[in-house]
Design an enzyme around this catalytic site. Structure first.
Site, short mmCIF file in Angstrom:
data_model
loop_
_atom_site.label_atom_id
_atom_site.label_comp_id
_atom_site.label_asym_id
_atom_site.label_seq_id
_atom_site.Cartn_x
_atom_site.Cartn_y
_atom_site.Cartn_z
N GLY A 102 -7.88 8.54 0.69
CA GLY A 102 -7.93 9.04 1.98
C GLY A 102 -8.62 10.63 2.01
O GLY A 102 -9.00 11.15 0.94
N SER B 174 -11.04 6.54 -2.79
CA SER B 174 -12.19 7.66 -2.46
C SER B 174 -13.47 6.83 -3.07
O SER B 174 -14.13 7.53 -3.89
CB SER B 174 -11.91 9.12 -3.15
OG SER B 174 -11.09 9.41 -2.40
N HIS C 249 0.71 -1.28 -0.12
CA HIS C 249 0.08 0.09 0.20
C HIS C 249 0.79 1.25 -0.05
O HIS C 249 2.01 1.23 0.62
CB HIS C 249 -0.78 -0.12 1.15
CG HIS C 249 -2.07 1.06 1.07
ND1 HIS C 249 -1.71 2.39 1.48
CD2 HIS C 249 -3.22 1.06 0.84
CE1 HIS C 249 -2.77 3.10 1.09
NE2 HIS C 249 -3.91 2.27 1.07
N GLU D 285 -4.29 2.02 -6.87
CA GLU D 285 -4.72 2.99 -6.02
C GLU D 285 -3.62 4.07 -6.41
O GLU D 285 -2.64 4.37 -5.82
CB GLU D 285 -4.51 2.33 -4.54
CG GLU D 285 -5.15 1.55 -4.29
CD GLU D 285 -5.61 1.21 -2.59
OE1 GLU D 285 -4.99 2.02 -1.95
OE2 GLU D 285 -6.51 0.59 -2.19
O1 LIG Z 1 -6.45 1.12 0.91
C1 LIG Z 1 -7.41 1.42 0.51
C2 LIG Z 1 -8.67 0.81 0.50
O2 LIG Z 1 -8.97 0.17 1.68
C3 LIG Z 1 -7.26 2.79 0.06
O3 LIG Z 1 -6.28 3.63 0.62
C4 LIG Z 1 -8.45 3.66 -0.28
O4 LIG Z 1 -8.94 4.50 0.94
P1 LIG Z 1 -10.31 5.57 0.73
O5 LIG Z 1 -9.76 6.66 -0.23
O6 LIG Z 1 -10.45 6.05 2.13
O7 LIG Z 1 -11.33 4.83 0.17
#
Ligand SMILES: O=C(CO)[C@H](O)COP(=O)(O)O
Length: 257
Positions: A176, A213, A98, A170
């Site tokens: 985030g 997101s 990640h 991603e």
């Molecule tokens: O790892 C993720 C999904 O679990 C990713 O970082 C996406 O996070 P989000 O932007 O809060 O959906």
């Protein structure tokens, strides 16, 4: 043509006590998601909650994963967790690479590859995250950044292991708070390129899911794109209603629903 059965999962990142994680798992076990045959659901709790969550979800359709692991079997690696340990806790899959780990904990393509190799050797499914930074995106260098990260994964993956590798695209700029969801067409193009890279090397494509997101408003549009094999959700799925709602929404939109 085979019916698309998308992956839909969530990582809770560094959230939830054991009690909170188990309450989520109990509610999920009581929901339709537990017996779905339309999607491939998964949850990725923090290490401390894997065993409890895996026990509650055992016998359901929901797979349980870990958020990271070390490449060694055991040894003097203070603070680390190995593949045998996460399997012992009940995980059948592991998230690797990640961008939060690449950025904050110094993970590189090389260390991610070591982890992928170990995960596959231990029979785990490796969910490997790749992504472009905002600078790479703005420079039009997304495809080359992804190709490099994917090549590191393929360099340690035997053809017979390919079905146990799922790539998560991603974009770092979409993850985030403050993240911007990728345009579905743009994401789909990147997924298609990753699949092409797999075909060039192995003669067969690979599953590629999208994360960044994802929310109730964009989940269907993303999941409908031909090269997007599923969704990997953070914030919008951290409460069980949010997760179940997205799964149900995507299920309703699938052909034949
Ligand atoms: O790892 C993720 C999904 O679990 C990713 O970082 C996406 O996070 P989000 O932007 O809060 O959906």
């Amino acid at each position: 043509m085979a019916v698309k059965r998308p992956w839909i999962g969530t990582s809770w990142k560094m959230n939830k006590t054991r009690a909170e994680a188990e309450a989520f798992a109990r509610a999920l076990a009581a929901s339709k998601v537990a017996s779905t045959r339309k999607v491939l659901p998964f949850v990725i709790p923090p290490f401390t909650a894997i065993a409890g969550v895996a026990e509650i979800l055992s016998g359901t359709a929901v797979r349980v994963g870990a958020q990271n692991m070390h490449w060694a079997e055991a040894g003097a690696w203070t603070g680390e967790i190995s593949a045998p340990m996460i399997k012992d806790a009940g995980a059948t899959m592991v998230e690797l690479g990640h961008s939060e780990r690449r950025i904050h904990f110094g993970e590189t393509d090389e260390t991610v590859a070591l982890k992928v190799k170990a995960a596959l050797a231990h029979g785990l499914l490796a969910l490997v995250c790749v992504g472009d930074t905002r600078a790479e995106f703005e420079a039009g260098a997304t495809a080359s950044a992804l190709a490099r990260q994917v090549e590191a994964v393929f360099s340690v993956t035997e053809p017979s292991q390919l079905s146990r590798v799922v790539i998560a695209y991603e974009p770092v700029w979409s993850i985030g708070e403050g993240g911007v969801p990728a345009d579905p067409d743009f994401a789909d193009e990147q997924h298609a390129l990753i699949k092409k890279q797999a075909v060039a090397r192995y003669g067969m494509p690979i599953d590629v899911v999208y994360g960044g997101s994802v929310n109730p408003a964009n989940c269907r549009e993303l999941a409908a794109r031909p090269s997007i094999d599923g969704l990997f959700i953070g914030r919008s799925a951290w409460d069980v209603q949010g997760y179940v709602g997205i799964v149900e929404s995507v299920c309703e939109s699938l052909p034949g629903a």
